[in-house]
Design a protein around this motif. Structure first.
Motif: not given
Length: 997
Positions: A275, A277, A279, A354-355
């Motif tokens: 997971n 991420t 941001s 991550s994206t």
């Protein structure tokens, strides 16, 4: 006579023989039996048996001894019949049989004590226990008591059977033992997955059992233990912790032997984070990365922030293995980012991505709007701003005309189909992901219409140009133009034509020269913006192009002649078919030669010279030439994989078509082999050579007509080791005689190494000539074992060694003495310790009286004396002390001594006549060497005389004495220098009575 059919057997008893026979026809009254020694014929035992008896036992015999047995049957009428037979008792089995490895993985040492009796020899049979195969079958002399079995398998159990042989009989004893195991090598431990490790090793055949222990180095607890039989070479450990370092230990066992082997460490692969991420953070131009902590262990996380679509690394941060987030500050506005989180455990990594995420963009700067002389278009341009793309808007008097979206990387946009002479407004904004910046604005005008499609072309001609155009839509009354020499700005001519003209030809121009034509449309008093066109007349090609070799430095020189007209420059194109790259060079118009340096050696090149005048070219024919090849560098000649091979290698300096490797014998310089190898090959193995020889190698490189040689390299083939190496002691000197046989091939000499057994001192080294086959190693310690190694030497290379172990003859004891301490049954022996070493002393006592060896003692290597007891009184003995080292012995000289004799007993006197006395006595044991009879006058004590007699005398008659006189008589027993006397007795010659003195 009647046949008795005598037979003999021992019924598995080594000290007895059972004699059996058939009763003769008519019966027998009895039997007489006689057993004699086959060697001496001496009768040893006799016996008798009554009638109706057909068997008889002889007991108390010596094992392994041959006997002659005679059976005589007494028949009726005093007749007899006899039969003689030879028989042999069974031998005794050996005693105290032992079999030991002594820590060796390839040898077992057998030792035993001789059984009682005689034997013809021994036979030793060694069996491999697992395969039940006979490994060695050895026959030994009857005096042998040890044997070394070598060349055995490591870590294996063997069974030894020792058979004592005597005639057709034998007695056997067996024993089992293991050789020491060999330690496995090349232990490797590598991860198979995040929960498994794969262990592998080599050389496992030398151990019956392998024991493996896997330990978690983080907890220091043992995770797995394993015992495996011989032959296992790998094992996979399962159910381990991810990202954890483990330690593996290995040991080898065979029987009672255990050896600790190598160890290794390795990590399991770590697990990837989950997971991941990326941001926006609260602070501007900041991003926060988060992830889920995976199972298992790890050293730390390596978090990499990657910038742009190409994921170029921008930041690296290392955080502890318990963290689950990190924040990046001060990032570029409008930039795309992604994050990679790498779990690090030892040398291994596991990662996750991550994206993408974006930062907010800024508006572009440097915005401009330009017509570029066009009445129907405007070009907008701006400086690149960081982001995903742009939003464009063009408006006329605040009314939108066109909106556009452009991707990142575009910094200009042209608007077509606009109205001439009109004012337009342009806006641009930056887009990054979900964000759009505030716009930047700018305004500008379009141009009026100029004349259209003006062209100027040479049409392939070197002295003329043709101009053409299309009339403007606005119309005109005509066209006017000026032709200029572009470079000198010299005006050549003016052109004026009517409105119906669309082309004109300009003649008598200079070849290869650039011209510019300026034209405008004319309508009344107004002049449109000027349109211009330019072109060159076509140039003329160069002539006389040649290419020559300069050799040093590596280059080629080009030459050419200039043609008429103008030239902007000459373009030289040099290329080779063997190289993809080519050399392109441009030179000024006044240059007529050029040298290309730094070319590849040994390469064929092609040259084309091109004249450039503006965009036009005119080329010559091709010229060609070869560069000289370079001699090969770093030519090396090393021994090959076999003594009959040489490995030749070199570094190609470049170029050439092929190489010629020439091999010659170094001393004669005559070439014995030519080998051609293609370009690109940098090594060659030469086979079928003579071992231990010196060779010379030269490599010739060829390129076109040119040849060049490398420096000469000298090399040796490795010599073969000597064969049939042996070493034996020199009996008269403290030395070893080393012998060997010469192996095929050559050599410069031999190098010998002599290492003393158990010594930490460096070995002695000796050199021997190339034709030598033996050497004597002097000045060694007596009774010492040495490891002798020998190598054949050729140049700087040695053959494989040949080794052998041998011992020097021990030194004999000196100053041996045998003394009588005043005893009739004891003697004392002492000696001086000789130099060097020995295994033990063997002392042997011989009875010279009986001509036999009566006692043997084995003493330690440090003993210097011993005592002999229970000896026979009045006997002469000889002693010898022998120093023993293995099978080698050195004995002292023999010394002799007597024990004290015992005094005679039962002395009696008698007077057979008036002038004589008869003396008699008895002896105890064997008696003495001789006797002395002493006689004296009893009254006065004066000696009358003495008589010396031999050792067999037991009486003597004293004559010529005086009648009626009392005499005193004593008898002495003598042995060497020692004597013992009886008490004196007195007696009268006849007429007197005997009285005890």
């Amino acid at each position: 006579g009647t046949l008795l059919n005598v037979s003999v057997s021992d019924h598995d008893r080594s000290d007895s023989l059972l004699l059996s026979w058939d009763e003769p026809e008519g019966g027998a009254k009895g039997y007489l039996l006689a057993l004699s020694s086959l060697e001496s014929g001496t009768l040893l035992q006799n016996g008798s048996a009554g009638p109706n008896t057909t068997s008889f036992w002889f007991h108390g015999l010596t094992p392994g001894t041959r006997y002659v047995i005679e059976v005589t049957a007494t028949l009726a009428c005093m007749d007899t019949t006899s039969q003689t037979i030879t028989a042999q008792t069974s031998p005794s089995a050996v005693r105290n049989l032992s079999l030991s490895s002594g820590g060796s993985s390839a040898a077992l040492h057998a030792a035993w004590a001789h059984g009682h009796g005689r034997r013809d020899g021994y036979r030793l049979a060694l069996w491999h226990s697992d395969s039940q195969t006979l490994v060695r079958n050895v026959s030994l002399l009857p005096s042998a008591s040890t044997f070394l079995f070598d060349g055995l398998l490591a870590g294996s159990e063997y069974a030894l059977k020792v058979s004592t042989l005597a005639g057709s009989s034998q007695a056997s004893t067996s024993i089992h033992q293991w050789t020491a195991p060999s330690i496995p090598t090349q232990l490797r431990l590598s991860p198979g997955s995040s929960t498994s490790l794969v262990a592998s090793w080599a050389g496992a055949a030398g151990a019956a059992w392998l024991h493996l222990e896997l330990r978690n180095l983080l907890t220091q607890k043992v995770s797995t233990t394993l015992s495996a039989r011989r032959g296992l070479t790998s094992y996979t450990f399962q159910h381990l912790h991810p990202g954890t370092q483990y330690w593996l230990g290995l040991s080898a066992t065979a029987g009672s032997h255990t050896l600790v082997g190598p160890n290794a460490t390795a990590w399991t692969y770590p697990l990837s984070p989950g997971n991941v991420t990326l941001s926006s953070a609260e602070e501007q131009n900041s991003l926060q990365a988060r992830w889920s902590v995976p199972g298992g262990q790890r050293d730390f996380y390596l978090v990499t922030l990657q910038e742009g679509e190409d994921s170029v690394p921008a930041r690296n941060i290392s955080v502890g293995g318990d963290n689950d987030h990190v924040t990046f500050h001060g990032l570029s506005p409008g930039q795309q980012y992604s994050v990679q989180v790498v779990v690090v455990a030892g040398p291994y990594r596991a990662s996750a991505h991550s994206t993408a995420a974006w930062t907010e963009p800024r508006a572009p700067s440097g915005v401009s709007l330009s017509s570029q002389g066009s009445p129907h278009s405007l070009q907008a341009s701006w400086e690149e701003a960081v982001g995903e793309g742009y939003l464009l808007a063009l408006s006329l008097a605040e009314h939108p005309v066109k909106n556009s979206s452009l991707l990142r990387g575009v910094t200009s946009f042209t608007y077509e189909g606009l109205h001439p002479g009109t004012l337009y407004t342009f806006e641009v904004s930056t887009v990054a992901g979900p964000y759009t910046s505030s716009p930047r604005r700018i305004s500008n005008w379009t141009y009026p219409l100029p004349p259209e499609q003006l062209t100027l072309s040479n049409g392939g001609h070197s002295t003329s140009l043709q101009a053409s155009w299309r009339a403007a839509f606005s119309g005109s009354t005509g066209y006017t133009g000026t032709l200029w020499e572009t470079k000198s700005q010299v005006q050549v001519r003016n052109v004026t034509v009517g409105s119906d003209w669309t082309n004109v030809t300009l003649e008598n121009l200079v070849p290869g020269r650039q011209y510019t034509l300026e034209m405008a449309a004319v309508a009344g008093p107004y002049r449109s913006p000027v349109r211009s066109a330019t072109d060159w007349t076509y140039p003329l090609a160069p002539a006389g192009v040649t290419l020559t070799n300069t050799r040093r430095p590596m280059g080629l020189s080009a030459f050419w002649d200039k043609a008429a007209g103008d030239v902007d420059q000459f373009h030289l194109q040099l290329y080779s078919k063997s190289h993809a790259a080519q050399r392109n060079t441009s030179v000024g118009p006044n240059t007529h030669n050029f040298t290309f340096l730094g070319l590849s050696p040994g390469t064929q090149y092609f040259l084309k010279v091109t004249v450039l005048a503006g965009p036009y070219r005119s080329s010559s024919h091709f010229a060609t030439e070869w560069t000289y090849p370079l001699s090969l560098a770093n030519v090396s000649v090393q021994p090959g994989r076999k003594p009959q091979e040489l490995h030749v290698s070199w570094v190609e300096s470049g170029g050439g078509r092929d190489h010629l490797v020439q091999l010659s014998v170094a001393e004669s310089l005559s070439i014995i082999r030519n080998v051609s190898v293609p370009r690109g090959v940098s090594q060659l193995d030469l086979e079928g050579l003579v071992p231990g020889s010196r060779y010379r190698v030269e490599i010739i490189s060829q390129a076109g007509p040119h040849r060049i040689s490398s420096q000469t390299a000298i090399g040796y083939t490795v010599p073969l080791p000597p064969r049939s190496l042996s070493a034996s002691p020199v009996s008269t000197a403290q030395a070893l005689a080393v012998h060997w046989e010469t192996a095929p091939g050559h050599r410069d000499g031999y190098l010998l190494s002599v290492l003393e057994e158990g010594s930490s001192a460096p070995p002695r080294t000796l050199e021997a000539g190339k034709d030598s086959t033996n050497v004597t190693v002097p000045q060694l310690e007596p009774g010492t074992c040495y490891l002798v190694g020998i190598w054949a030497v050729a140049g700087p290379y040695h053959s494989l060694p040949e080794n052998i172990t041998s011992c020097t003859v021990p030194a004999a004891p000196t100053n041996l003495s045998l003394t009588n301490p005043g005893s009739s049954s004891e003697l004392y022996t002492s000696w001086n310790k000789p130099p060097g070493r020995r295994d033990h002393y063997r002392t042997t006592l011989y009875s010279l009286s009986t001509q036999s060896r009566i006692q043997v003692q084995t003493l330690s290597a440090d003993a210097l004396n011993c005592t002999w007891t229970h000896l026979e009184a009045g006997s002469k003995f000889a002693v010898q002390v022998t120093a023993v080292k293995g099978s080698l012995e050195a004995s002292s000289i023999n010394v002799t001594q007597w024990t004290n004799p015992l005094a005679p007993v039962n002395l009696t006197l008698g007077s057979p006549t008036a002038s004589a006395l008869a003396v008699s006595w008895a002896v105890v044991g064997r008696g003495a060497e001789g006797f002395v009879v002493d006689v004296g006058d009893a009254a006065s004590g004066a000696p009358v005389g003495h008589t010396e007699l031999g050792g067999d005398a037991r009486s003597y008659v004293l004559r010529s004495l005086s009648p009626g006189t009392r005499y005193s008589v004593a008898v002495r027993a003598t042995a060497g220098p020692f004597h013992t006397s009886t008490p004196s007795l007195t007696h009268c010659t006849r007429e007197c009575d005997a009285l005890l003195a």
